[in-house]
Design an enzyme around this catalytic site. Structure first.
Site, PDB file in Angstrom:
ATOM      1  N   ALA A 165      55.316  50.026  39.183  1.00 61.56           N
ATOM      2  CA  ALA A 165      55.084  50.466  40.562  1.00 61.56           C
ATOM      3  C   ALA A 165      56.056  49.769  41.501  1.00 61.56           C
ATOM      4  O   ALA A 165      56.226  50.158  42.639  1.00 61.56           O
ATOM      5  CB  ALA A 165      53.647  50.164  40.963  1.00 61.56           C
TER       6      ALA A 165
ATOM      7  N   HIS B 292      37.482  49.330  44.202  1.00 60.88           N
ATOM      8  CA  HIS B 292      37.358  50.155  43.000  1.00 60.88           C
ATOM      9  C   HIS B 292      36.035  50.894  42.906  1.00 60.88           C
ATOM     10  O   HIS B 292      35.873  51.778  42.104  1.00 60.88           O
ATOM     11  CB  HIS B 292      37.597  49.312  41.760  1.00 60.88           C
ATOM     12  CG  HIS B 292      36.434  48.463  41.409  1.00 60.88           C
ATOM     13  ND1 HIS B 292      36.121  47.340  42.121  1.00 60.88           N
ATOM     14  CD2 HIS B 292      35.491  48.597  40.461  1.00 60.88           C
ATOM     15  CE1 HIS B 292      35.046  46.816  41.602  1.00 60.88           C
ATOM     16  NE2 HIS B 292      34.637  47.549  40.597  1.00 60.88           N
TER      17      HIS B 292
ATOM     18  N   ASN C  38      51.037  49.574  33.851  1.00 62.66           N
ATOM     19  CA  ASN C  38      51.897  49.146  34.951  1.00 62.66           C
ATOM     20  C   ASN C  38      52.580  47.799  34.683  1.00 62.66           C
ATOM     21  O   ASN C  38      52.192  47.059  33.790  1.00 62.66           O
ATOM     22  CB  ASN C  38      51.056  49.072  36.228  1.00 62.66           C
ATOM     23  CG  ASN C  38      51.891  48.901  37.473  1.00 62.66           C
ATOM     24  OD1 ASN C  38      53.043  49.329  37.522  1.00 62.66           O
ATOM     25  ND2 ASN C  38      51.322  48.264  38.481  1.00 62.66           N
ATOM     26  N   LYS C  39      53.560  47.508  35.491  1.00 60.40           N
ATOM     27  CA  LYS C  39      54.294  46.243  35.520  1.00 60.40           C
ATOM     28  C   LYS C  39      55.172  46.033  34.287  1.00 60.40           C
ATOM     29  O   LYS C  39      55.357  44.903  33.827  1.00 60.40           O
ATOM     30  CB  LYS C  39      53.335  45.039  35.698  1.00 60.40           C
ATOM     31  CG  LYS C  39      52.389  45.187  36.901  1.00 60.40           C
ATOM     32  CD  LYS C  39      51.729  43.904  37.313  1.00 60.40           C
ATOM     33  CE  LYS C  39      50.679  44.164  38.386  1.00 60.40           C
ATOM     34  NZ  LYS C  39      49.990  42.974  38.860  1.00 60.40           N
TER      35      LYS C  39
ATOM     36  N   ILE D 140      56.231  63.680  52.524  1.00 63.36           N
ATOM     37  CA  ILE D 140      54.878  63.416  52.056  1.00 63.36           C
ATOM     38  C   ILE D 140      54.015  63.233  53.297  1.00 63.36           C
ATOM     39  O   ILE D 140      54.420  62.558  54.236  1.00 63.36           O
ATOM     40  CB  ILE D 140      54.881  62.132  51.198  1.00 63.36           C
ATOM     41  CG1 ILE D 140      55.591  62.436  49.877  1.00 63.36           C
ATOM     42  CG2 ILE D 140      53.470  61.639  50.961  1.00 63.36           C
ATOM     43  CD1 ILE D 140      55.819  61.228  49.006  1.00 63.36           C
ATOM     44  N   THR D 141      52.844  63.859  53.337  1.00 57.10           N
ATOM     45  CA  THR D 141      52.010  63.723  54.536  1.00 57.10           C
ATOM     46  C   THR D 141      50.901  62.719  54.310  1.00 57.10           C
ATOM     47  O   THR D 141      50.268  62.693  53.269  1.00 57.10           O
ATOM     48  CB  THR D 141      51.365  65.074  54.939  1.00 57.10           C
ATOM     49  OG1 THR D 141      51.819  66.071  54.043  1.00 57.10           O
ATOM     50  CG2 THR D 141      51.716  65.420  56.344  1.00 57.10           C
TER      51      THR D 141
ATOM     52  N   ASP E 175      58.163  46.110  34.194  1.00 56.69           N
ATOM     53  CA  ASP E 175      59.349  45.312  34.578  1.00 56.69           C
ATOM     54  C   ASP E 175      59.155  43.819  34.304  1.00 56.69           C
ATOM     55  O   ASP E 175      60.128  43.069  34.237  1.00 56.69           O
ATOM     56  CB  ASP E 175      59.652  45.528  36.063  1.00 56.69           C
ATOM     57  CG  ASP E 175      58.497  45.094  36.955  1.00 56.69           C
ATOM     58  OD1 ASP E 175      58.606  44.060  37.607  1.00 56.69           O
ATOM     59  OD2 ASP E 175      57.448  45.791  36.965  1.00 56.69           O
TER      60      ASP E 175
HETATM   61  P1  GTP Z   1      43.341  45.625  44.725  1.00 60.22           P
HETATM   62  O1  GTP Z   1      43.496  46.663  45.805  1.00 60.22           O
HETATM   63  O2  GTP Z   1      43.179  44.239  45.244  1.00 60.22           O
HETATM   64  O3  GTP Z   1      42.313  45.972  43.706  1.00 60.22           O
HETATM   65  O4  GTP Z   1      44.741  45.529  43.917  1.00 60.22           O
HETATM   66  P2  GTP Z   1      45.720  46.683  43.558  1.00 60.22           P
HETATM   67  O5  GTP Z   1      45.342  47.259  42.248  1.00 60.22           O
HETATM   68  O6  GTP Z   1      45.885  47.614  44.694  1.00 60.22           O
HETATM   69  O7  GTP Z   1      47.051  45.869  43.296  1.00 60.22           O
HETATM   70  P3  GTP Z   1      48.293  45.749  44.245  1.00 60.22           P
HETATM   71  O8  GTP Z   1      49.002  47.038  44.319  1.00 60.22           O
HETATM   72  O9  GTP Z   1      47.877  45.114  45.502  1.00 60.22           O
HETATM   73  O10 GTP Z   1      49.185  44.778  43.349  1.00 60.22           O
HETATM   74  C1  GTP Z   1      48.810  43.459  43.066  1.00 60.22           C
HETATM   75  C2  GTP Z   1      50.014  42.602  42.885  1.00 60.22           C
HETATM   76  O11 GTP Z   1      50.796  43.039  41.777  1.00 60.22           O
HETATM   77  C3  GTP Z   1      50.962  42.630  44.083  1.00 60.22           C
HETATM   78  O12 GTP Z   1      51.480  41.337  44.264  1.00 60.22           O
HETATM   79  C4  GTP Z   1      52.065  43.595  43.660  1.00 60.22           C
HETATM   80  O13 GTP Z   1      53.287  43.305  44.260  1.00 60.22           O
HETATM   81  C5  GTP Z   1      52.125  43.325  42.166  1.00 60.22           C
HETATM   82  N1  GTP Z   1      52.591  44.503  41.431  1.00 60.22           N
HETATM   83  C6  GTP Z   1      52.042  45.733  41.451  1.00 60.22           C
HETATM   84  N2  GTP Z   1      52.716  46.557  40.632  1.00 60.22           N
HETATM   85  C7  GTP Z   1      53.734  45.836  40.094  1.00 60.22           C
HETATM   86  C8  GTP Z   1      54.775  46.126  39.153  1.00 60.22           C
HETATM   87  O14 GTP Z   1      54.940  47.216  38.628  1.00 60.22           O
HETATM   88  N3  GTP Z   1      55.608  45.107  38.829  1.00 60.22           N
HETATM   89  C9  GTP Z   1      55.483  43.863  39.362  1.00 60.22           C
HETATM   90  N4  GTP Z   1      56.347  42.931  38.988  1.00 60.22           N
HETATM   91  N5  GTP Z   1      54.519  43.547  40.234  1.00 60.22           N
HETATM   92  C10 GTP Z   1      53.648  44.523  40.601  1.00 60.22           C
END
Ligand code: GTP
Ligand code: MG
Length: 587
Positions: A199, A81, A131-132, A41-42, A134
């Site tokens: 994620a 955003h 998302n999340k 991936i680049t 898990d």
């Molecule tokens: P901003 O850039 O601040 O708008 O946030 P973002 O949308 O980029 O969210 P980010 O990826 O920073 O994730 C926020 C928090 O959620 C972090 O602590 C991540 O580790 C957690 N997180 C993201 N995706 C997941 C997931 O699928 N599962 C779990 N358990 N935690 C997640």
């Protein structure tokens, strides 16, 4: 050599803060390490390119036997955003596709609504990554397709999952989108696909990539076929870099950019024309020994890609403005085109709010959203809230127009100063959706306030009795004690007797040495009345009525909020008037 080719679709990730945008892209980037053979991936400036071979490798069985002409996907790492509105080009966004990311526990939040609103405005096709997963109580990571994985969850985990997905489908439907889990969708052009992912563990991400590639291949192929001409791009960020001065991070969505090219870029004033010093790509992390060697020079790049440009005179460039390669022939046309695109194309109303926003893109998004909500706007500009804006907002007699909507900008101290002298409200927000909601709330409250003030200004019916034992002054003005038998009295009201004769005007009302704005049924107060002399026009024991004009009587009847007592007094007043003025008075 062929003159056209298919480029990668540009994919933007949007969603509420902390819902996982960065983690998703990190996961996709990180997974490349394990897949070196497939072609890495680049990393671009402001973007990540995932080649189709990597996607194939990640998706395994899911894409087996499928043919693709797409070279891959280009994900834009939009900082914050709002950046999506920066990615504008005439008539839409440079993003061909978008992922709207929603935390399964939190569901839709203000920035999710805002993202959806902007996707709607730009007509950008999108999918929803829930998302999340898990974090669902009892959820287990399983292998197989989504229905297989779901069937292996325990009842609790499955029912939580289904309930949350159902809620999200409901919310999307309220917002005008028909959606479903991607496994239930036949027609992807009419329904928004929902893909449950984590994620963190990577669950569902192969399916996410598969759906993106499938959508792009099926619905965007024509649109992604581009000419091998001079480059077109959009400025993502203007950045100071040590040793390089001001540089611009640009997403190139069409054509070829060479390190020898002369480019034109938009500023607040005339477009700047400048010769490129260097085209810069980030070096792979393991090759950076000195932080000054973060970048590597390249000779040329092709769409779609992200690239940093070092060149003189970039200080005034604004994010979101277009970039074009300038040649001897196209110079005038290019300048005209850039000016056209950096100017605001907004139809303002004669009345309404004053709007200030951080970028042209966000301003356009606000104005479009305002239009769809029937909110009127009479001034819209990029920049902080200044004294001028407060003065402009105050220059109207309509209290509903004394409002400034400030999006992602500061209120300058001079403006704060001016606000102390003016009856102007400033609503400051950094989510468009919330800004609109707060404005609508403000309008609602303001209208109520105005309505109330209007009602209060309308004289009401009142009936009082002159208490004979309280005569404080005989005339000029007469000051006497009265009891309010029904309704209310206020200073300024005229009083009449039951034969219709007007005896004077109430000047003030007092009780225990305090002035009152009004006295209501049951109160005993002292009133001063301009006009009569006690013993001549009025005497102790007299019953007096408020003398209401016919127009007021009609309005009171319309308003329909009189109490039973007030109604009785009003009837009595009408009766007096009909006897003494005309038979049809008040009809
Ligand atoms: P901003 O850039 O601040 O708008 O946030 P973002 O949308 O980029 O969210 P980010 O990826 O920073 O994730 C926020 C928090 O959620 C972090 O602590 C991540 O580790 C957690 N997180 C993201 N995706 C997941 C997931 O699928 N599962 C779990 N358990 N935690 C997640
Ligand atoms: Mg982030």
């Amino acid at each position: 050599m062929e003159s056209s080719y298919i480029r990668q679709p540009i994919v933007s990730v949007l969603g509420h803060v902390d819902h996982g945008k960065t983690t998703l892209l990190d996961y996709i980037r990180g997974s490349t390490v394990a897949l070196r053979e497939a072609g890495a991936i680049t990393q671009h400036i402001g973007a990540t390119e995932v080649p189709i071979d990597v996607i194939r490798e990640l998706c395994g069985e899911l894409l087996k036997g499928k043919e693709f002409t797409l070279p891959g996907l280009l994900f834009i790492d939009t900082p914050g955003h709002h950046a999506f509105t920066t990615l504008r080009k005439r008539g839409g966004s440079i993003a061909d596709l978008a992922i709207l990311i929603v935390d399964i526990n939190e569901g839709f939040k203000p920035q999710t609504y805002e993202s959806l609103m902007i996707l709607k405005q730009y007509k950008t096709p999108f999918i929803v990554a829930v998302n999340k997963i898990d974090t669902i109580t009892g959820w287990r990571r399983e292998e197989g397709t989504l229905p297989e994985r779901l069937s292996k969850q325990n009842d609790l985990a499955r029912s939580i999952f289904e309930e949350k997905i159902y809620e999200i489908i409901g919310t999307l439907s309220e917002q005008g989108f028909s959606s479903d889990l991607y496994t239930n969708i036949r027609d992807f052009s009419r329904n928004v696909a929902i893909i449950p992912i984590s994620a963190k563990t990577g669950e569902g991400i192969p399916e996410l990539l598969m759906v993106l590639v499938g959508l792009a291949q099926r619905f965007l192929e024509k649109h992604l076929t581009i000419e091998k001409g001079p480059a077109k791009g959009t400025v993502l960020e203007v950045k100071e870099e040590r040793g390089l001065g001001t540089t611009i991070d640009v997403i190139i969505y069409s054509g070829t950019l060479r390190s020898t090219d002369t480019i034109a870029v938009g500023t607040r004033e005339e477009p700047v024309i400048t010769k490129i010093k260097a085209l810069l790509k980030p070096k792979p992390l393991d090759e950076i020994r000195d932080p000054r060697e973060k970048f590597e020079s390249v000779e040329e790049v092709h769409a779609a890609c992200g690239i940093k440009i070092s060149a003189p005179d970039l200080e005034d460039v604004i994010p979101g403005s277009p970039l074009r390669v300038v040649t001897q022939e196209n110079k005038n046309e290019v300048i005209r085109e850039i000016k056209e695109q950096t100017e605001l194309h907004i139809d303002l109303d004669d009345e309404g709010a004053v709007v200030k926003a951080d970028t042209i893109g966000s301003l356009e998004a606000i104005v479009k959203e305002a239009k769809s909500r029937n909110i009127k706007i009479r001034k819209a500009e990029v920049g902080n809230v200044s004294k001028r804006d407060i003065v402009d907002a105050s220059a109207t007699n309509d209290p509903l127009q004394r409002i400034v909507l400030a999006f992602n900008v500061k209120i300058l101290p001079e403006a704060e100063e001016e606000m102390r002298n003016q009856d102007v409200t400033v609503i400051k927000e950094d989510v468009i959706y919330t800004l609109m909601e707060r404005y609508e709330e403000w309008v609602y409250k303001k209208k109520e306030e105005i309505e109330r003030a209007k009602k209060e200004a309308i004289p009401r019916p009142g009936m009082i009795k002159f208490l004979p034992e309280y005569v404080f002054r005989v005339s000029k003005p007469a000051i006497i004690g009265v009891r309010v038998l029904a309704g209310r009295i206020k200073p300024g009201m005229k009083l009449m007797k039951d034969d219709g004769r007007v005896i004077g005007t109430i000047r003030s009302i007092q009780s225990e040495r305090k002035s009152l704005d009004e006295a209501i049924q049951g109160q005993e107060v002292a009133v001063s009345i301009e006009g009569p002399t006690v013993g001549r026009q009025i005497k102790g024991g007299d019953i007096l009525y408020t003398d209401l004009p016919e127009s007021v009587v009609k309005k009171l009847k319309e308003m329909g909020d009189l109490t039973y007592d007030e109604k009785e007094v009003l009837d009595k007043i009408i009766e007096i008037k009909r006897k003494t003025v005309d038979r049809f008075w008040g009809l």
